[in-house]
Structure formats: structure tokens, C-alpha cells
Motif scaffolding. Sequence first.
Motif, PDB file in Angstrom:
ATOM      1  N   GLU A 163      56.861  22.680   6.529  1.00 24.35           N
ATOM      2  CA  GLU A 163      55.896  21.778   7.154  1.00 24.35           C
ATOM      3  C   GLU A 163      55.120  22.499   8.258  1.00 24.35           C
ATOM      4  N   GLY A 164      55.816  23.346   9.016  1.00 26.25           N
ATOM      5  CA  GLY A 164      55.147  24.139  10.046  1.00 26.25           C
ATOM      6  C   GLY A 164      54.150  25.106   9.447  1.00 26.25           C
ATOM      7  N   ALA A 165      54.541  25.763   8.345  1.00 23.27           N
ATOM      8  CA  ALA A 165      53.637  26.709   7.684  1.00 23.27           C
ATOM      9  C   ALA A 165      52.391  26.007   7.164  1.00 23.27           C
ATOM     10  N   ILE A 166      52.559  24.805   6.639  1.00 22.71           N
ATOM     11  CA  ILE A 166      51.416  24.043   6.133  1.00 22.71           C
ATOM     12  C   ILE A 166      50.460  23.685   7.273  1.00 22.71           C
ATOM     13  N   SER A 191      58.702  29.275  18.764  1.00 20.74           N
ATOM     14  CA  SER A 191      57.651  29.215  19.778  1.00 20.74           C
ATOM     15  C   SER A 191      56.915  27.907  19.622  1.00 20.74           C
ATOM     16  N   SER A 192      56.507  27.336  20.753  1.00 19.60           N
ATOM     17  CA  SER A 192      55.751  26.087  20.691  1.00 19.60           C
ATOM     18  C   SER A 192      54.444  26.288  19.949  1.00 19.60           C
ATOM     19  N   ALA A 193      53.959  27.533  19.891  1.00 19.00           N
ATOM     20  CA  ALA A 193      52.707  27.817  19.206  1.00 19.00           C
ATOM     21  C   ALA A 193      52.909  28.116  17.734  1.00 19.00           C
ATOM     22  N   THR A 194      54.149  28.186  17.282  1.00 23.16           N
ATOM     23  CA  THR A 194      54.446  28.505  15.891  1.00 23.16           C
ATOM     24  C   THR A 194      55.272  27.377  15.291  1.00 23.16           C
ATOM     25  N   PRO A 195      54.632  26.438  14.625  1.00 21.27           N
ATOM     26  CA  PRO A 195      55.334  25.245  14.134  1.00 21.27           C
ATOM     27  C   PRO A 195      56.414  25.567  13.105  1.00 21.27           C
ATOM     28  N   GLY A 196      57.516  24.829  13.204  1.00 20.60           N
ATOM     29  CA  GLY A 196      58.555  24.902  12.194  1.00 20.60           C
ATOM     30  C   GLY A 196      59.549  26.031  12.319  1.00 20.60           C
TER      31      GLY A 196
END
Length: 211
Positions: A168-171, A132-137
Motif C-alpha cells: 500500500e505504501g509503494a502504491i 521513515s515518515s516520508a516513505t510509506p509502508g
Amino acid sequence: MTAQRRFVRRTVLAVTASVAALTLAACGSDGDGKASSGTASASATATATGGHNAADVSFSKDMIQHHRQAVEMAGLAAGHASSAQVKSLATKIEGAQAPEIRTMSGWLTSWGEQVPQDMSGTDSGMDHDMSSSATPGMMSDADMGKLEKASGADFDTMFLTMMVEHHEGAIDMAKTEKADGSYAPATELAADVITAQSAEIEQMDKMLGKS
């Protein structure tokens, strides 16, 4: 012993037994899908701490799905990876993130929020396409399909490359929670995510020969 003292002693024992029974009932779990002691503990902590806001809810829901995909990716390593280091790292990732999913699920439950189901609509057998564009990585369905088909050294490289992006998305998500969240345990978990996953990115970069 006087009759009055015997009566007081019996009363104290009865109250103690009742408290013990209630404590055991609260921590117990049965086979009917009731909350486990871990989830119950997380719910109790959330209720006691209070003070959550919309950012905390969003962080918990999105990070649950993010962690679920990381756990799924890590689960592939045992049967696909050739590197012992990759297998060890995957085990570490799964061991860290699965309990965090349970913790965040407990928070949402205590706040009266719905715990997100996986995209297949069940608690197991995840559908891959959670990107999702709202959920990075997050990896796409195509990404996960490629990872499932890979093996040996190809899997190792693909797994590490994808997991770096995933971390990186989680960070990024955790930094947002630290800035906007108000629920102390959630912001503390976010800080832990930043610390742990930054260290794992450094490790994975070294394994990929980047540093």
C-alpha cells in the motif's frame, strides 16, 4: 580487384571491427565493481530519454530502499513460512522487485545522482530500520525483528499482513510519481507497480481470509 577497391574494403572492415570492439567493451563488466550490462543499459536508456525532474529522483531513491526491504522480507519466507502459497508469492515479489532496483539504480547513475546504500552502509546485509515518515509502508526494526523470529502459520499471517501494508505504501509512492514525475520510464514503472502490487494485495487479502 583494383588497388582502390582493395583499400576501400580494408577500411570498411577496420571500421566494422572497431565498432564491434567498442560495443563489447561498453556492455562488458569485470570484477572491479564496474556497472553490469543491465545497469549500463538502464543508464543508456535514461540518458537517451532525458527529461527527469526532482520527483523522478526522489521516487527512484525512495523506491529502491522500499524494494530492498520487500526483498529482504520475501527472502525470509523460504526458511520460515509453512504455506506453499506464501513461499510462491515471496519468490514472485523478489523476482519482480530486485530487477527494478537495478533499473532505478541505473537511472540515478545516469543522472549524476548517488544510488542510496542500505542503512548498514554496504550493498548487502541490510539494517532493518529503514522506516521513515516520508516513505510509506516501511517496516520498523521492531517489525522486522518479529518477522524474523516467527515461523510456520504465525509467520505466514505476519508476512502477509506486513506485505499488504508495504505494498500500500509503494502504491502511494507510485501514484505520486505518476502525478509529479516527468521521466517517462519512471512513470511507466510507477504504473506497473500500481497494477502489480494492487493485484498482489487482493491475493494476499484472500489468503488472509479478508475477501
